[in-house]
Scaffold this motif. Sequence first.
Motif, mmCIF file in Angstrom:
data_model
loop_
_atom_site.group_PDB
_atom_site.id
_atom_site.type_symbol
_atom_site.label_atom_id
_atom_site.label_comp_id
_atom_site.label_asym_id
_atom_site.label_seq_id
_atom_site.Cartn_x
_atom_site.Cartn_y
_atom_site.Cartn_z
ATOM 1 N N CYS A 1 0.847 -1.187 0.000
ATOM 2 C CA CYS A 1 0.000 0.000 0.000
ATOM 3 C C CYS A 1 0.887 1.243 0.000
ATOM 4 C CB CYS A 1 -0.916 0.013 1.225
ATOM 5 S SG CYS A 1 -2.011 1.450 1.238
ATOM 6 N N LEU A 2 0.791 2.016 -1.094
ATOM 7 C CA LEU A 2 1.517 3.277 -1.183
ATOM 8 C C LEU A 2 0.689 4.334 -0.473
ATOM 9 C CD1 LEU A 2 2.502 3.171 -4.975
ATOM 10 C CD2 LEU A 2 3.806 2.317 -3.015
ATOM 11 N N GLY B 1 4.805 8.181 -8.152
ATOM 12 C CA GLY B 1 4.718 6.743 -8.340
ATOM 13 C C GLY B 1 3.292 6.221 -8.378
ATOM 14 N N PHE B 2 2.325 7.079 -8.057
ATOM 15 C CA PHE B 2 0.928 6.663 -7.967
ATOM 16 C C PHE B 2 0.400 6.098 -9.282
ATOM 17 C CE2 PHE B 2 -3.541 7.870 -8.626
ATOM 18 C CZ PHE B 2 -4.125 7.054 -7.691
ATOM 19 N N MET C 1 -0.875 2.188 -10.215
ATOM 20 C CA MET C 1 -2.215 1.825 -10.654
ATOM 21 C C MET C 1 -2.175 1.067 -11.984
ATOM 22 S SD MET C 1 -4.061 2.652 -8.154
ATOM 23 C CE MET C 1 -2.626 2.159 -7.224
ATOM 24 N N VAL C 2 -1.295 1.495 -12.901
ATOM 25 C CA VAL C 2 -1.130 0.779 -14.168
ATOM 26 C C VAL C 2 -0.604 -0.625 -13.897
ATOM 27 C CG1 VAL C 2 0.206 0.695 -16.314
ATOM 28 C CG2 VAL C 2 -0.840 2.851 -15.569
ATOM 29 N N ALA C 3 0.381 -0.720 -13.005
ATOM 30 C CA ALA C 3 0.952 -2.036 -12.671
ATOM 31 C C ALA C 3 -0.101 -2.954 -12.078
ATOM 32 C CB ALA C 3 2.114 -1.867 -11.694
ATOM 33 N N ASN C 4 -0.984 -2.412 -11.274
ATOM 34 C CA ASN C 4 -2.022 -3.227 -10.669
ATOM 35 C C ASN C 4 -2.990 -3.751 -11.731
ATOM 36 O OD1 ASN C 4 -2.888 -4.381 -8.211
ATOM 37 N ND2 ASN C 4 -4.658 -3.029 -8.227
ATOM 38 N N GLN C 5 -3.280 -2.939 -12.743
ATOM 39 C CA GLN C 5 -4.133 -3.408 -13.837
ATOM 40 C C GLN C 5 -3.426 -4.495 -14.639
ATOM 41 O OE1 GLN C 5 -7.357 -2.663 -14.244
ATOM 42 N NE2 GLN C 5 -7.096 -1.528 -12.348
ATOM 43 N N ILE C 6 -2.127 -4.318 -14.888
ATOM 44 C CA ILE C 6 -1.352 -5.320 -15.623
ATOM 45 C C ILE C 6 -1.304 -6.617 -14.826
ATOM 46 C CG2 ILE C 6 0.973 -5.921 -16.415
ATOM 47 C CD1 ILE C 6 1.275 -2.911 -17.130
ATOM 48 N N ARG C 7 -1.211 -6.518 -13.516
ATOM 49 C CA ARG C 7 -1.148 -7.699 -12.648
ATOM 50 C C ARG C 7 -2.339 -8.618 -12.882
ATOM 51 N NH1 ARG C 7 -3.990 -9.548 -8.731
ATOM 52 N NH2 ARG C 7 -5.176 -7.658 -8.614
ATOM 53 N N ARG C 8 -3.469 -8.036 -13.190
ATOM 54 C CA ARG C 8 -4.672 -8.841 -13.418
ATOM 55 C C ARG C 8 -4.494 -9.814 -14.580
ATOM 56 N NH1 ARG C 8 -9.890 -5.089 -12.251
ATOM 57 N NH2 ARG C 8 -9.097 -4.129 -10.358
ATOM 58 N N PHE C 9 -3.563 -9.475 -15.489
ATOM 59 C CA PHE C 9 -3.361 -10.309 -16.663
ATOM 60 C C PHE C 9 -2.031 -11.052 -16.620
ATOM 61 C CE2 PHE C 9 -5.953 -6.637 -17.835
ATOM 62 C CZ PHE C 9 -7.108 -7.300 -18.194
ATOM 63 N N SER C 10 -1.379 -11.043 -15.478
ATOM 64 C CA SER C 10 -0.077 -11.691 -15.360
ATOM 65 C C SER C 10 -0.155 -12.858 -14.381
ATOM 66 C CB SER C 10 0.976 -10.678 -14.900
ATOM 67 O OG SER C 10 0.741 -10.306 -13.559
ATOM 68 N N ASN D 1 -3.236 2.069 -3.290
ATOM 69 C CA ASN D 1 -2.840 3.405 -2.874
ATOM 70 C C ASN D 1 -3.882 3.959 -1.923
ATOM 71 O OD1 ASN D 1 -2.621 6.488 -3.184
ATOM 72 N ND2 ASN D 1 -0.747 5.720 -4.093
ATOM 73 N N SER D 2 -3.412 4.745 -0.958
ATOM 74 C CA SER D 2 -4.320 5.310 0.042
ATOM 75 C C SER D 2 -5.108 6.496 -0.488
ATOM 76 C CB SER D 2 -3.525 5.732 1.271
ATOM 77 O OG SER D 2 -2.669 6.823 0.932
#
Length: 136
Positions: free
Chosen positions: A49-50, A56-57, A61-70, A78-79
Amino acid sequence: LGADNVVASSDNDSMLANEKSMDLILNTIPTGHNWSAYQGLLKKGGKQCLLGIHSGFAAAMVANQIRRFSFTDCTVVNSMIGGIKNTEEVLALCAKNNIYPEVEVIPVAKLNEVYTMLDAANDSGKRYVLDIEKTL
């Protein structure tokens, strides 16, 4: 403060020795930084949790969306707070207008119980505070 372990992010040996050892990372670094360097510390299903909005925010968020497909099971969240200055302004406004949260101080032993309740919902908006001094 009762910590069982310390991981020095500037020490590669420390980072490697603690790989996949954490369920949660509360990342309190208040400026843009390489938050992805800490992902390797998370266990399967772990979360980082950032805290606060910084450069870096958007990347998180982009990385978290990519994670869904990885193939990784770790999440970055993020808070969504606006930083120290904005937080101070909100606190001053609340103090001026006598706006206070509903707070319940709980012993550390009840932490899992509170997490279970909060996972279900927090419709009341109550804030839980751990009583570290009296329970550790």
